[in-house]
Design a protein around this motif. Structure first.
Motif, PDB file in Angstrom:
ATOM      1  N   PRO A   1     -23.885  57.767  26.388  1.00  0.00           N
ATOM      2  CA  PRO A   1     -23.114  57.638  25.148  1.00  0.00           C
ATOM      3  C   PRO A   1     -23.078  56.197  24.662  1.00  0.00           C
ATOM      4  N   LYS A   2     -22.969  56.054  23.358  1.00  0.00           N
ATOM      5  CA  LYS A   2     -22.909  54.736  22.717  1.00  0.00           C
ATOM      6  C   LYS A   2     -21.510  54.559  22.144  1.00  0.00           C
ATOM      7  N   VAL A   3     -20.797  53.551  22.630  1.00  0.00           N
ATOM      8  CA  VAL A   3     -19.383  53.382  22.330  1.00  0.00           C
ATOM      9  C   VAL A   3     -19.150  52.041  21.647  1.00  0.00           C
ATOM     10  N   VAL A   4     -18.316  52.037  20.597  1.00  0.00           N
ATOM     11  CA  VAL A   4     -17.846  50.782  20.016  1.00  0.00           C
ATOM     12  C   VAL A   4     -16.454  50.515  20.578  1.00  0.00           C
ATOM     13  N   TYR A   5     -16.276  49.315  21.119  1.00  0.00           N
ATOM     14  CA  TYR A   5     -15.000  48.939  21.736  1.00  0.00           C
ATOM     15  C   TYR A   5     -14.374  47.834  20.894  1.00  0.00           C
ATOM     16  N   TYR A   6     -13.258  48.154  20.219  1.00  0.00           N
ATOM     17  CA  TYR A   6     -12.557  47.215  19.340  1.00  0.00           C
ATOM     18  C   TYR A   6     -11.422  46.551  20.120  1.00  0.00           C
ATOM     19  N   ILE A   7     -11.374  45.227  20.083  1.00  0.00           N
ATOM     20  CA  ILE A   7     -10.399  44.486  20.879  1.00  0.00           C
ATOM     21  C   ILE A   7      -9.623  43.524  19.987  1.00  0.00           C
ATOM     22  N   SER A   8      -8.308  43.591  20.067  1.00  0.00           N
ATOM     23  CA  SER A   8      -7.454  42.653  19.340  1.00  0.00           C
ATOM     24  C   SER A   8      -7.759  41.224  19.755  1.00  0.00           C
ATOM     25  N   GLY A   9      -7.791  40.330  18.784  1.00  0.00           N
ATOM     26  CA  GLY A   9      -7.999  38.919  19.061  1.00  0.00           C
ATOM     27  C   GLY A   9      -6.716  38.166  19.321  1.00  0.00           C
ATOM     28  N   HIS A  10      -5.587  38.863  19.401  1.00  0.00           N
ATOM     29  CA  HIS A  10      -4.292  38.227  19.634  1.00  0.00           C
ATOM     30  C   HIS A  10      -4.135  37.928  21.126  1.00  0.00           C
ATOM     31  N   GLY A  11      -4.226  36.656  21.504  1.00  0.00           N
ATOM     32  CA  GLY A  11      -4.158  36.292  22.911  1.00  0.00           C
ATOM     33  C   GLY A  11      -5.408  36.715  23.651  1.00  0.00           C
ATOM     34  N   TYR A  12      -5.376  36.564  24.964  1.00  0.00           N
ATOM     35  CA  TYR A  12      -6.526  36.917  25.790  1.00  0.00           C
ATOM     36  C   TYR A  12      -6.318  38.210  26.567  1.00  0.00           C
ATOM     37  N   GLY A  13      -5.077  38.686  26.653  1.00  0.00           N
ATOM     38  CA  GLY A  13      -4.775  39.823  27.512  1.00  0.00           C
ATOM     39  C   GLY A  13      -5.513  41.094  27.135  1.00  0.00           C
ATOM     40  N   HIS A  14      -5.631  41.369  25.828  1.00  0.00           N
ATOM     41  CA  HIS A  14      -6.349  42.567  25.388  1.00  0.00           C
ATOM     42  C   HIS A  14      -7.804  42.519  25.836  1.00  0.00           C
ATOM     43  N   ALA A  15      -8.421  41.354  25.696  1.00  0.00           N
ATOM     44  CA  ALA A  15      -9.826  41.213  26.075  1.00  0.00           C
ATOM     45  C   ALA A  15     -10.015  41.290  27.583  1.00  0.00           C
ATOM     46  N   VAL A  16      -9.144  40.623  28.328  1.00  0.00           N
ATOM     47  CA  VAL A  16      -9.291  40.588  29.795  1.00  0.00           C
ATOM     48  C   VAL A  16      -9.268  41.997  30.370  1.00  0.00           C
ATOM     49  N   ARG A  17      -8.314  42.814  29.924  1.00  0.00           N
ATOM     50  CA  ARG A  17      -8.265  44.172  30.474  1.00  0.00           C
ATOM     51  C   ARG A  17      -9.390  45.042  29.919  1.00  0.00           C
ATOM     52  N   SER A  18      -9.768  44.823  28.660  1.00  0.00           N
ATOM     53  CA  SER A  18     -10.858  45.603  28.079  1.00  0.00           C
ATOM     54  C   SER A  18     -12.164  45.346  28.814  1.00  0.00           C
ATOM     55  N   ILE A  19     -12.391  44.110  29.219  1.00  0.00           N
ATOM     56  CA  ILE A  19     -13.618  43.764  29.950  1.00  0.00           C
ATOM     57  C   ILE A  19     -13.739  44.590  31.225  1.00  0.00           C
ATOM     58  N   GLN A  20     -12.621  44.798  31.915  1.00  0.00           N
ATOM     59  CA  GLN A  20     -12.670  45.580  33.157  1.00  0.00           C
ATOM     60  C   GLN A  20     -13.068  47.022  32.872  1.00  0.00           C
ATOM     61  N   ILE A  21     -12.555  47.580  31.790  1.00  0.00           N
ATOM     62  CA  ILE A  21     -12.902  48.960  31.428  1.00  0.00           C
ATOM     63  C   ILE A  21     -14.346  49.041  30.957  1.00  0.00           C
ATOM     64  N   ILE A  22     -14.775  48.060  30.187  1.00  0.00           N
ATOM     65  CA  ILE A  22     -16.164  48.048  29.712  1.00  0.00           C
ATOM     66  C   ILE A  22     -17.128  47.976  30.892  1.00  0.00           C
ATOM     67  N   ASN A  23     -16.814  47.175  31.896  1.00  0.00           N
ATOM     68  CA  ASN A  23     -17.670  47.112  33.086  1.00  0.00           C
ATOM     69  C   ASN A  23     -17.788  48.476  33.757  1.00  0.00           C
ATOM     70  N   GLU A  24     -16.676  49.219  33.796  1.00  0.00           N
ATOM     71  CA  GLU A  24     -16.714  50.554  34.388  1.00  0.00           C
ATOM     72  C   GLU A  24     -17.505  51.526  33.514  1.00  0.00           C
ATOM     73  N   LEU A  25     -17.383  51.407  32.189  1.00  0.00           N
ATOM     74  CA  LEU A  25     -18.166  52.258  31.287  1.00  0.00           C
ATOM     75  C   LEU A  25     -19.669  51.995  31.456  1.00  0.00           C
ATOM     76  N   ILE A  26     -20.021  50.737  31.626  1.00  0.00           N
ATOM     77  CA  ILE A  26     -21.424  50.379  31.842  1.00  0.00           C
ATOM     78  C   ILE A  26     -21.945  51.026  33.132  1.00  0.00           C
ATOM     79  N   LYS A  27     -21.127  50.992  34.185  1.00  0.00           N
ATOM     80  CA  LYS A  27     -21.516  51.621  35.454  1.00  0.00           C
ATOM     81  C   LYS A  27     -21.785  53.108  35.274  1.00  0.00           C
ATOM     82  N   LEU A  28     -21.036  53.727  34.352  1.00  0.00           N
ATOM     83  CA  LEU A  28     -21.171  55.164  34.119  1.00  0.00           C
ATOM     84  C   LEU A  28     -22.267  55.497  33.110  1.00  0.00           C
TER      85      LEU A  28
END
Length: 365
Positions: A4-31
């Motif tokens: 599957p091809k997924v677009v992942y939209y991440i808020s630019g407010h602070g770094y917390g949204h990106a930091v946690r999104s990166i962990q999920i994106i890494n898992e999506l890549i593994k899958l």
């Protein structure tokens, strides 16, 4: 569903949204997912955290809060930006729908912009939100001072309603706009290095406690650094660019071999604001925290309850943070036993599996 091809939209407010999104994106890549990221978050976070390069498009879909520094924000400027964003929302929805079609997108994930959820919902494309708060809830908080925030919040809530599913993180606020809500564990990251090895490689002193100043921007008052420097026989504080504090008690650690999460692992304590990303980092390592307030931000008291429940901690008012009056808070934290958090931290794996399950369900037979 093959690749599957997924677009992942991440808020630019602070770094917390990106930091946690990166962990999920890494898992999506593994899958087996192909992921495209859309965000205004600085690219270095993705270079540091992603397991492999992905396409990143520098485009924002929410405002967050217009920050003065890591703690203070300009509410009136934020309101003007939100009004401008809402005025362009329908045009941007059409633009995203064309992007979905042109790119052959299977589904989208948002943490936690609202415009893409509406764009996907109107096309019948699977969509998943992931967060512990939504911007309609944040903005409604300011309606007691300026009633215009209520109407802005309601407009945003309408767009959130068009999304399919919310995967709700711990320490959450009211997220009533979403039609379907499922709770998931904390999404966090862990250093892959041992604490002692990090400290040895950085040549950190063994006879002093090591603190980490977890801000990207903070302006100490004129005498603030000098007051902190008086603690140099007992403490050394690590900082990361772009933060720049001039004193021998601060040691700047550039990027490269050691990431920010490695410094959280190596530190005896972290001085920071109560933000989701750094709270999650400290929880995953059991690192004690001195936290400062964030002004009128409704997520703050919820995170503070989480900090108090799971970490050794104490509160430092922002006035003392800026003026360098740190000593009493450091002493207070040192007198506490170190707590080892007991909280699930496998949210990234849970989220990635559920995202793919949901896309398969929504795809249908």
């Amino acid at each position: 569903m093959p690749f599957p091809k997924v677009v992942y939209y991440i808020s630019g407010h602070g770094y917390g949204h990106a930091v946690r999104s990166i962990q999920i994106i890494n898992e999506l890549i593994k899958l087996g997912c192909k992921v495209i990221i859309k965000t205004t978050t600085p690219v270095f976070l993705f270079k540091e955290g992603l397991s492999r390069p992905v396409e990143i498009l520098f485009e924002g879909f929410d405002v967050g809060l217009e920050q003065i520094d890591n703690i203070r924000f300009d509410l009136e400027k934020t309101k003007k930006s939100v009004i401008k964003l809402l005025a362009s929302a329908e045009e941007r929805i059409r633009k995203e729908q064309k992007f979905f079609s042109d790119q052959g997108i299977s589904g989208i994930v948002c943490d936690i912009p609202f415009i893409p959820l509406a764009a996907a919902g109107r096309l019948g494309l699977p969509s998943v939100g992931i967060s512990n708060f939504s911007w309609d809830w944040i903005y409604a908080h300011y309606g007691k001072w300026d009633p215009e925030w209520y109407s802005l919040s309601e407009a945003i809530r309408g767009y959130y309603r068009e999304g399919d599913l919310l995967l709700r993180l711990p320490f959450y606020g009211k997220m009533e706009a979403f039609r379907r809500i499922e709770d998931i564990p904390l999404v966090t990251r862990r250093s892959e290095k041992e604490k002692d090895r990090i400290r040895l490689a950085l040549d950190l002193p063994q006879d002093r406690k090591i603190g980490l100043v977890g801000f990207s921007q903070v302006e100490l008052h004129d005498q603030g650094a000098k007051k902190i420097e008086q603690l140099s026989s007992e403490y050394l504080f690590l900082i990361r660019p772009p933060l720049n504090l001039e004193s021998n008690i601060f040691r700047k650690v550039e990027g490269g071999e050691f990431s920010f999460i490695d410094l959280v692992c190596a530190a005896d304590l972290v001085i920071t604001k109560a933000g989701y990303g750094i709270v999650a980092d400290c929880l995953s390592h059991g690192t004690p925290m001195i936290y400062s307030d964030r002004g009128e931000f409704p997520e703050y008291p919820i995170l503070v309850e989480g900090i108090k429940s799971h970490l050794s901690c104490c509160y430092m008012p922002k006035e003392d943070l800026y003026s360098g009056n740190w000593e009493s808070y450091l002493e207070r934290l040192s007198s506490q036993p170190r707590i080892q958090p007991e909280i699930r931290t496998d949210g990234a794996q849970v989220a990635a599996r559920r995202i793919l399950e949901w896309m398969e369900i929504r795809k249908g037979p």
